[in-house]
Design an enzyme around this catalytic site. Structure first.
Site, PDB file in Angstrom:
ATOM      1  N   HIS A 127       0.607  -1.179  -0.125  1.00  0.00           N
ATOM      2  CA  HIS A 127      -0.095  -0.176   0.000  1.00  0.00           C
ATOM      3  C   HIS A 127       0.962   1.322   0.007  1.00  0.00           C
ATOM      4  O   HIS A 127       0.521   2.229   0.749  1.00  0.00           O
ATOM      5  CB  HIS A 127      -0.872   0.128   1.172  1.00  0.00           C
ATOM      6  CG  HIS A 127      -1.930  -1.200   1.271  1.00  0.00           C
ATOM      7  ND1 HIS A 127      -2.698  -1.563   0.176  1.00  0.00           N
ATOM      8  CD2 HIS A 127      -2.738  -1.634   2.077  1.00  0.00           C
ATOM      9  CE1 HIS A 127      -3.555  -2.475   0.213  1.00  0.00           C
ATOM     10  NE2 HIS A 127      -3.647  -2.423   1.594  1.00  0.00           N
ATOM     11  N   HIS A 169      -9.625   2.259   0.326  1.00  0.00           N
ATOM     12  CA  HIS A 169      -9.579   1.247   1.429  1.00  0.00           C
ATOM     13  C   HIS A 169     -10.631   1.447   2.288  1.00  0.00           C
ATOM     14  O   HIS A 169     -10.376   1.044   3.420  1.00  0.00           O
ATOM     15  CB  HIS A 169      -8.180   1.090   2.061  1.00  0.00           C
ATOM     16  CG  HIS A 169      -7.899  -0.216   2.450  1.00  0.00           C
ATOM     17  ND1 HIS A 169      -8.791  -0.924   3.242  1.00  0.00           N
ATOM     18  CD2 HIS A 169      -6.990  -1.155   2.057  1.00  0.00           C
ATOM     19  CE1 HIS A 169      -7.855  -2.105   3.534  1.00  0.00           C
ATOM     20  NE2 HIS A 169      -6.952  -2.219   2.738  1.00  0.00           N
ATOM     21  N   SER A 170     -11.973   1.715   1.913  1.00  0.00           N
ATOM     22  CA  SER A 170     -13.117   1.902   3.134  1.00  0.00           C
ATOM     23  C   SER A 170     -13.368   0.605   3.513  1.00  0.00           C
ATOM     24  O   SER A 170     -13.404  -0.624   2.675  1.00  0.00           O
ATOM     25  CB  SER A 170     -14.272   2.498   2.349  1.00  0.00           C
ATOM     26  OG  SER A 170     -13.900   3.931   2.389  1.00  0.00           O
ATOM     27  N   GLU A 216     -11.617  -3.502  -2.809  1.00  0.00           N
ATOM     28  CA  GLU A 216     -10.320  -2.634  -3.145  1.00  0.00           C
ATOM     29  C   GLU A 216     -10.372  -2.474  -4.744  1.00  0.00           C
ATOM     30  O   GLU A 216      -9.877  -3.778  -5.195  1.00  0.00           O
ATOM     31  CB  GLU A 216      -9.272  -2.779  -2.672  1.00  0.00           C
ATOM     32  CG  GLU A 216      -9.242  -2.255  -1.129  1.00  0.00           C
ATOM     33  CD  GLU A 216      -8.269  -3.272  -0.501  1.00  0.00           C
ATOM     34  OE1 GLU A 216      -7.055  -3.024  -0.761  1.00  0.00           O
ATOM     35  OE2 GLU A 216      -8.484  -4.319   0.419  1.00  0.00           O
TER      36      GLU A 216
HETATM   37  C1  GLA Z   1      -5.137  -5.168   2.044  1.00  0.00           C
HETATM   38  C2  GLA Z   1      -4.395  -6.295   1.862  1.00  0.00           C
HETATM   39  C3  GLA Z   1      -4.407  -7.069   3.342  1.00  0.00           C
HETATM   40  C4  GLA Z   1      -4.340  -5.802   4.436  1.00  0.00           C
HETATM   41  C5  GLA Z   1      -5.295  -4.736   4.375  1.00  0.00           C
HETATM   42  C6  GLA Z   1      -5.177  -3.775   5.604  1.00  0.00           C
HETATM   43  O1  GLA Z   1      -6.702  -5.708   1.763  1.00  0.00           O
HETATM   44  O2  GLA Z   1      -4.240  -7.113   1.252  1.00  0.00           O
HETATM   45  O3  GLA Z   1      -3.527  -7.905   3.374  1.00  0.00           O
HETATM   46  O4  GLA Z   1      -3.258  -5.162   4.168  1.00  0.00           O
HETATM   47  O5  GLA Z   1      -5.055  -4.436   3.115  1.00  0.00           O
HETATM   48  O6  GLA Z   1      -4.660  -4.363   6.397  1.00  0.00           O
END
Ligand code: GLA
Length: 395
Positions: free
Chosen positions: A143, A217-218, A357
């Site tokens: 991320h 990322h909601s 996402e």
């Molecule tokens: C994404 C990743 C997960 C985790 C979340 C946040 O969905 O794939 O593994 O990192 O973000 O916790």
């Protein structure tokens, strides 16, 4: 009351947002359509974080802060017309800055960049040069790195147009930030439409070739944030295949059919129905944490396509997701462990929120068979996702 009663409409050029002066937030909670701005808090370096409250014609309200582009709340009606907040998050900036939050790092409601999800070893090669990024998830990059777009202060411009109300967030990531090449100018437009949609349009340009994969990322809980598990939500994902992962959650490169596996969500299925099955991929993800390959008539087309539909039986709330992206990460909140408490003070327990996402596939810079994520100078990265809110008695 028409929205123009608080914002006289400026001349609107078809298709373009008209910029408006912003009313200061009032104390009341009335659902007057428009945008209200107020102060959310201060960063440790003294910079002010603002919150924009967007209200559409049906009274749906969404609050967005310019720190991380975070959606801190989204109140939508259930089948009886009762409004509830259906996204996980906090009412104060401290919630997003606390040590506990940073340790858990769930990315509640945030914009993710420059690269959503993982890049193996934090490394990739482009035009003969190898780039090393931060490894902030074991040996991988996740991320965007140590300080991704979820932790920067964006410029914000509220607007109103013929579709609804919104805010344009912009951020220029300097050349070399988090190890990425090129100066990346990024613009994300959130529109809360009068058709009860959260419409997200992403654009970016670069000065050097660089990977880009922006997302949002909601975490949703359609029965209301803090109301417990999401395992009873019915989920449909429009995908015939997914990208299996190794034990560090990096895709193996395989595109695997979902048919006959717990990853087949073509028929709406409760999230919890198969999540505990003894399945190697579910064990690796600690639940669902996988990229789905969205079905499209023309695989290369960049038209909006239905990605997912989620329905919660008690409230009747329905969420539909459409996107121009080829992939969808379905994350069932497996890392939530009750250590964070949200807006109503209730702990965010294991799997009490889910994220959908929209994205290009994880680790694409190292996977030649995946659609490319490389943006070149002179090109414009564009991505478009719509989250639509409604209610339904049954599926
Ligand atoms: C994404 C990743 C997960 C985790 C979340 C946040 O969905 O794939 O593994 O990192 O973000 O916790």
């Amino acid at each position: 009351m028409p929205r123009s009663s608080i914002f006289p409409l400026l001349a609107v050029t078809a298709g373009f947002a008209s910029m408006l002066s912003v009313a200061q937030a009032s104390d009341d909670n009335s659902a007057v359509p428009g945008v209200e701005k107020s102060t959310f808090g201060q960063l440790p370096d003294g910079r002010t974080v603002d919150v924009y409250r967007l209200t559409n014609a049906s009274g749906i309200t969404m609050r967005v802060i310019n720190y991380g582009g975070i959606i801190v709340s989204l109140k939508a009606p259930d089948a009886q017309g009762n409004f509830e907040d259906i996204v996980l998050g906090f009412d104060s900036l401290e919630g997003y800055l606390s040590d506990a939050y940073r340790k858990a790092n769930p990315y509640f409601g945030a914009l993710i960049g420059r690269y959503g999800n993982r890049i193996a070893g934090g490394e990739f090669s482009l035009n003969g040069t190898t780039y090393q990024l931060a490894t902030n998830d074991g040996s991988n990059h996740l991320h965007g790195g140590d300080q991704g777009f979820d932790e920067v202060l964006w410029n914000a411009k509220p607007f109103e147009n013929q579709n609804g109300v919104g805010v344009i967030l912009s951020y220029t990531s300097p050349d070399g930030e988090e190890g990425y090449p090129g100066k990346l100018k990024t613009e994300v437009t959130y529109t809360l439409t009068d058709s009860d949609e959260l419409d997200i349009a992403y654009r970016a340009t670069t000065t050097k070739p660089t990977p880009v994969n922006l997302t949002q990322h909601s975490y949703f809980n359609l029965d209301g944030e803090g109301s417990g598990s999401i395992l009873d939500h019915y989920l449909m994902i429009n995908a015939e295949a997914f990208t299996p992962v190794d034990d560090t959650l990096i895709p193996t490169g395989e595109i695997r059919p979902v048919d006959g596996t717990p990853f087949d969500f073509n028929e709406p299925t409760p999230i919890g129905e198969r999540i505990e099955q003894d399945n190697q991929q579910l064990l690796r993800g600690k639940g669902y944490d996988h990229n789905f390959v969205l079905k499209r008539e023309a695989p290369q087309s960049e038209e909006l396509v239905l990605a997912a539909r989620v329905w919660e039986p008690d409230s009747g709330r329905l969420l539909e997701v459409e996107t121009t992206e080829p992939g969808l990460q379905f994350y069932s909140g497996n890392f939530l462990d009750g250590s964070l408490s949200g807006k109503q003070g209730s702990a965010y327990e294991h799997r009490s929120g889910f994220a959908l996402e929209t994205q290009h596939f994880p680790d694409s810079p190292n996977q030649e068979t995946f659609p490319s994520t490389i943006l070149n100078p002179g090109e414009t990265y564009q991505s478009h996702t719509v989250y639509r809110f409604s209610t339904r008695d049954g599926l």
